[in-house]
Design an enzyme around this catalytic site. Structure first.
Site, PDB file in Angstrom:
ATOM      1  N   ASN A  42      -2.741  15.060  -1.917  1.00  0.00           N
ATOM      2  CA  ASN A  42      -3.346  14.247  -2.970  1.00  0.00           C
ATOM      3  C   ASN A  42      -4.760  13.897  -2.516  1.00  0.00           C
ATOM      4  O   ASN A  42      -4.941  13.058  -1.642  1.00  0.00           O
ATOM      5  CB  ASN A  42      -2.493  12.983  -3.164  1.00  0.00           C
ATOM      6  CG  ASN A  42      -3.123  11.999  -4.121  1.00  0.00           C
ATOM      7  OD1 ASN A  42      -4.095  12.321  -4.804  1.00  0.00           O
ATOM      8  ND2 ASN A  42      -2.571  10.789  -4.169  1.00  0.00           N
ATOM      9  N   LYS A  70      -7.044  12.426  -4.099  1.00  0.00           N
ATOM     10  CA  LYS A  70      -7.552  11.181  -4.708  1.00  0.00           C
ATOM     11  C   LYS A  70      -8.973  11.410  -5.247  1.00  0.00           C
ATOM     12  O   LYS A  70      -9.281  12.511  -5.681  1.00  0.00           O
ATOM     13  CB  LYS A  70      -7.474  10.025  -3.712  1.00  0.00           C
ATOM     14  CG  LYS A  70      -6.087   9.945  -3.075  1.00  0.00           C
ATOM     15  CD  LYS A  70      -5.808   8.678  -2.369  1.00  0.00           C
ATOM     16  CE  LYS A  70      -4.407   8.736  -1.776  1.00  0.00           C
ATOM     17  NZ  LYS A  70      -4.005   7.490  -1.144  1.00  0.00           N
ATOM     18  N   HIS A  75       1.737   6.892  -9.110  1.00  0.00           N
ATOM     19  CA  HIS A  75       1.204   6.580  -7.779  1.00  0.00           C
ATOM     20  C   HIS A  75       0.899   5.084  -7.708  1.00  0.00           C
ATOM     21  O   HIS A  75       0.437   4.487  -8.685  1.00  0.00           O
ATOM     22  CB  HIS A  75      -0.066   7.402  -7.523  1.00  0.00           C
ATOM     23  CG  HIS A  75      -0.492   7.345  -6.088  1.00  0.00           C
ATOM     24  ND1 HIS A  75      -1.163   6.260  -5.576  1.00  0.00           N
ATOM     25  CD2 HIS A  75      -0.311   8.205  -5.067  1.00  0.00           C
ATOM     26  CE1 HIS A  75      -1.373   6.475  -4.282  1.00  0.00           C
ATOM     27  NE2 HIS A  75      -0.867   7.643  -3.951  1.00  0.00           N
ATOM     28  N   GLU A 120      -1.461   3.478  -6.492  1.00  0.00           N
ATOM     29  CA  GLU A 120      -2.847   3.106  -6.842  1.00  0.00           C
ATOM     30  C   GLU A 120      -3.016   3.032  -8.357  1.00  0.00           C
ATOM     31  O   GLU A 120      -3.772   2.215  -8.861  1.00  0.00           O
ATOM     32  CB  GLU A 120      -3.833   4.106  -6.207  1.00  0.00           C
ATOM     33  CG  GLU A 120      -3.912   3.900  -4.701  1.00  0.00           C
ATOM     34  CD  GLU A 120      -4.265   5.146  -3.908  1.00  0.00           C
ATOM     35  OE1 GLU A 120      -4.755   6.133  -4.488  1.00  0.00           O
ATOM     36  OE2 GLU A 120      -4.036   5.134  -2.679  1.00  0.00           O
ATOM     37  N   GLU A 140       6.788   6.361  -1.349  1.00  0.00           N
ATOM     38  CA  GLU A 140       5.542   5.960  -0.708  1.00  0.00           C
ATOM     39  C   GLU A 140       5.503   4.445  -0.595  1.00  0.00           C
ATOM     40  O   GLU A 140       5.093   3.753  -1.547  1.00  0.00           O
ATOM     41  CB  GLU A 140       4.348   6.428  -1.541  1.00  0.00           C
ATOM     42  CG  GLU A 140       4.255   7.925  -1.700  1.00  0.00           C
ATOM     43  CD  GLU A 140       2.817   8.359  -1.945  1.00  0.00           C
ATOM     44  OE1 GLU A 140       2.293   9.125  -1.128  1.00  0.00           O
ATOM     45  OE2 GLU A 140       2.216   7.905  -2.923  1.00  0.00           O
ATOM     46  N   GLY A 187      -2.687   4.821   3.122  1.00  0.00           N
ATOM     47  CA  GLY A 187      -4.085   4.678   3.523  1.00  0.00           C
ATOM     48  C   GLY A 187      -4.320   3.576   4.536  1.00  0.00           C
ATOM     49  O   GLY A 187      -5.456   3.189   4.782  1.00  0.00           O
ATOM     50  N   SER A 196       0.262   7.453   5.132  1.00  0.00           N
ATOM     51  CA  SER A 196      -0.275   7.657   6.479  1.00  0.00           C
ATOM     52  C   SER A 196       0.498   8.716   7.274  1.00  0.00           C
ATOM     53  O   SER A 196       0.690   8.575   8.487  1.00  0.00           O
ATOM     54  CB  SER A 196      -0.337   6.333   7.245  1.00  0.00           C
ATOM     55  OG  SER A 196      -1.207   5.431   6.581  1.00  0.00           O
TER      56      SER A 196
END
Ligand code: PGA
Length: 263
Positions: free
Chosen positions: A10, A12, A102, A104, A174, A180, A219
């Site tokens: 991904n 991003k 996701h 985010e 996730e 991140g 991560s």
């Protein structure tokens, strides 16, 4: 039936057009996947999808296992939704998969489980593979509610799918606190949650739940991936930061291949 192993990158909101093209070429040069190796999914930003599809098509030999995914889509097929991209538009470009839900998107764009459920359905209607993301926030884990939160996410987004539909979905666990941040779930935490997710999928469609790939994301890097990918219900990874370097992404594909061939 053996569950497919998948390593998905991904990207991003990173790379310009030139860098995106170079990254795809480097990945093609560095990753060798045989018919039985992991599937490789690349999820560049929207503007670079068509170029990525074309580059993979031009390198088709031995690339049957490669797929291009979008990072999001809109739940409606067309209409007055300025700035949005629909599942049939992605399909028309030759994109085969799409990340949905996701964290985010949930956190910064207010995406709800209900909207995500509609996106999953739209993708399935148009023959695309949804990569459905779920996972708890740090406060939810600390208060011991992580299972409850993930069960709720899965029930809302996937609970109404037929067995045939669920069989075409990929789930990505996730934990939000690991995305991140450099803090990875321990192999033990990941195994426990993946087994829990598998059990939830069995409640929805017992006949196909065991063939749904469940990816770990957060991560995940070459130095911690072996322990994660060794887990029985961990069928690969959804990779953010480490997907932007051809070396580390290729290493992750190799680590997954080794972990699964010895499993
Ligand atoms: P990360 O991102 O690997 O950079 O933590 C994972 C993801 O958001 O999919």
């Amino acid at each position: 039936m053996k569950v497919k192993t998948i390593i998905a990158g991904n990207w991003k909101m990173n790379t310009g057009a030139k860098e995106a093209g170079e990254l795809v070429e480097e990945l093609l040069a560095n990753i060798k996947t045989g018919a039985y190796g992991p599937a490789v999914v690349l999820a560049p930003p929207f503007p670079f999808l068509a170029d990525t599809v074309q580059r993979l098509a031009a390198a088709t030999k031995g690339r049957q296992q490669w797929m291009v995914a979008a990072q999001n889509c809109h739940q409606e097929e067309h209409g007055a939704f300025t700035g949005e991209v629909s599942a049939p538009m992605l399909k028309s470009l030759g994109v085969q998969a799409c990340i949905v839900g996701h964290s985010e998107r949930r956190q910064y764009f207010g995406e709800t489980d209900t909207a995500v459920a509609k996106k999953v359905s739209a993708l399935l209607r148009h023959g695309l593979m949804p990569i459905y993301c779920c996972g708890e926030r740090l406060d939810e884990r600390q208060s011991g509610r992580h299972r409850e939160v993930v069960a709720q996410q899965i029930t809302t987004a996937l609970g109404n799918l037929t067995p045939g539909e669920l069989a075409r979905v990929v789930v990505a666990y996730e934990p939000v606190w690991a995305i991140g941040t450099g803090v990875t779930a321990t192999p033990q935490q990941a195994r426990e949650m993946h087994a829990f997710i598998r059990a939830e999928l069995r409640r929805i469609a017992p006949g196909v739940a065991d063939q749904v790939p469940i990816l770990y994301g957060g991560s995940c890097k070459p130095d911690n991936a072996a322990g994660l990918f060794a887990g029985e219900d961990i069928n690969g990874g959804l990779i953010g930061g480490a997907a932007l370097s051809a070396d580390s992404f290729a290493a992750l594909v190799r680590i997954a291949q080794e972990a699964k061939s010895t499993a």
